[in-house]
Motif scaffolding. Structure first.
Motif, short mmCIF file in Angstrom:
data_model
loop_
_atom_site.label_atom_id
_atom_site.label_comp_id
_atom_site.label_asym_id
_atom_site.label_seq_id
_atom_site.Cartn_x
_atom_site.Cartn_y
_atom_site.Cartn_z
N ILE A 81 0.07 -10.68 -3.88
CA ILE A 81 0.48 -11.69 -4.85
C ILE A 81 0.95 -11.04 -6.15
N ASN A 82 0.28 -9.98 -6.55
CA ASN A 82 0.68 -9.28 -7.78
C ASN A 82 2.09 -8.73 -7.68
N TYR A 83 2.51 -8.30 -6.48
CA TYR A 83 3.82 -7.68 -6.30
C TYR A 83 4.89 -8.65 -5.80
N LEU A 84 4.48 -9.61 -4.97
CA LEU A 84 5.46 -10.48 -4.30
C LEU A 84 5.31 -11.96 -4.62
N GLY A 85 4.36 -12.31 -5.44
CA GLY A 85 4.18 -13.71 -5.81
C GLY A 85 3.71 -14.56 -4.63
N ILE A 86 4.23 -15.79 -4.53
CA ILE A 86 3.77 -16.69 -3.47
C ILE A 86 4.18 -16.19 -2.09
N THR A 87 5.25 -15.41 -2.02
CA THR A 87 5.66 -14.82 -0.74
C THR A 87 4.58 -13.86 -0.25
N GLY A 88 3.94 -13.15 -1.17
CA GLY A 88 2.84 -12.26 -0.81
C GLY A 88 1.67 -13.00 -0.22
N ALA A 89 1.38 -14.19 -0.75
CA ALA A 89 0.30 -15.01 -0.21
C ALA A 89 0.62 -15.45 1.22
N ALA A 90 1.87 -15.82 1.46
CA ALA A 90 2.29 -16.23 2.80
C ALA A 90 2.21 -15.06 3.78
N ILE A 91 2.63 -13.88 3.33
CA ILE A 91 2.54 -12.68 4.18
C ILE A 91 1.09 -12.38 4.53
N THR A 92 0.21 -12.51 3.55
CA THR A 92 -1.22 -12.25 3.79
C THR A 92 -1.77 -13.16 4.86
#
Length: 203
Positions: free
Chosen positions: A152-163
């Motif tokens: 999330i720190n690096y990719l924002g909401i896209t990072g949350a989806a990837i996680t």
């Protein structure tokens, strides 16, 4: 639960109403679609419980469940991914266009969850293998929080989806591996019982 953790972490790390709203838009449909595999499992799980000591039956039906899941949920997920722009723009207006990519990623996660994770978890329940299922659940929750902080720190909401998608894949792989291991063990035990019975008859 993973979606709720994602939303909480977005609010904690990004702390903007826009980001939370975008992720809610992206995650609403993939999360709601979990009712489809759950409905299937509500129907089939009593049969798995009834045959939970029959390795041949379990392996055959489990393989078919996964095979049909790959075909059915695969085509369904692909259709929603291809239509993601239309779906988001129509249901939520073009202002939420940034939710399209997270939506696509979460639909990939839905495919793995619906095809592998949910059926496998229910079949492990039918075979009374609850301990491993609990371990997967706890480890997935912890791993989700750790990955969310980084992504999330690096990719924002896209990072949350990837996680969330990575966690679904992780859980699916472990669940399928353990289920096959249990089925193999039951089959070996059955062969040993049959062998012992034959030896007793000879004696």
């Amino acid at each position: 639960l993973l979606i709720y953790i994602d939303t909480f972490m977005i609010g904690l790390l990004i702390a903007t109403p826009e980001s939370i709203a975008l992720y809610k838009v992206a995650s609403t449909i993939p999360a709601a679609l979990a009712f489809l595999p759950n409905c299937v499992m509500i129907y089939v799980i009593p049969y798995f419980v009834l045959h939970n000591k029959d390795p041949k039956w379990l392996k055959d039906k489990y393989s078919k469940l996964i095979k049909y899941g790959i075909l059915g949920y695969g085509l369904f997920s692909l259709a929603l991914i291809l239509g993601s722009k239309f779906i988001i723009n129509t249901l939520y207006t073009p202002e939420y266009a940034e939710a399209i990519l997270p939506f696509i990623i979460l639909m990939i996660g839905f495919f793995f969850s619906a095809t592998f994770k949910i059926p496998t978890n229910n079949i492990l329940f039918a075979m009374r293998k609850m301990r491993f299922k609990l371990i997967i659940t706890i480890s997935s929750g912890i791993l989700n929080i750790i990955l969310n902080v980084s992504f999330i720190n690096y990719l924002g909401i896209t990072g949350a989806a990837i996680t969330t998608t990575l966690i679904n894949i992780f859980s699916s792989i472990l669940g399928v591996w353990y289920t096959n291991k249990v089925l193999k063990k039951i089959k070996i035990q059955e062969k040993e019982i049959v062998s012992d019975d034959k030896n007793e008859e000879r004696i």
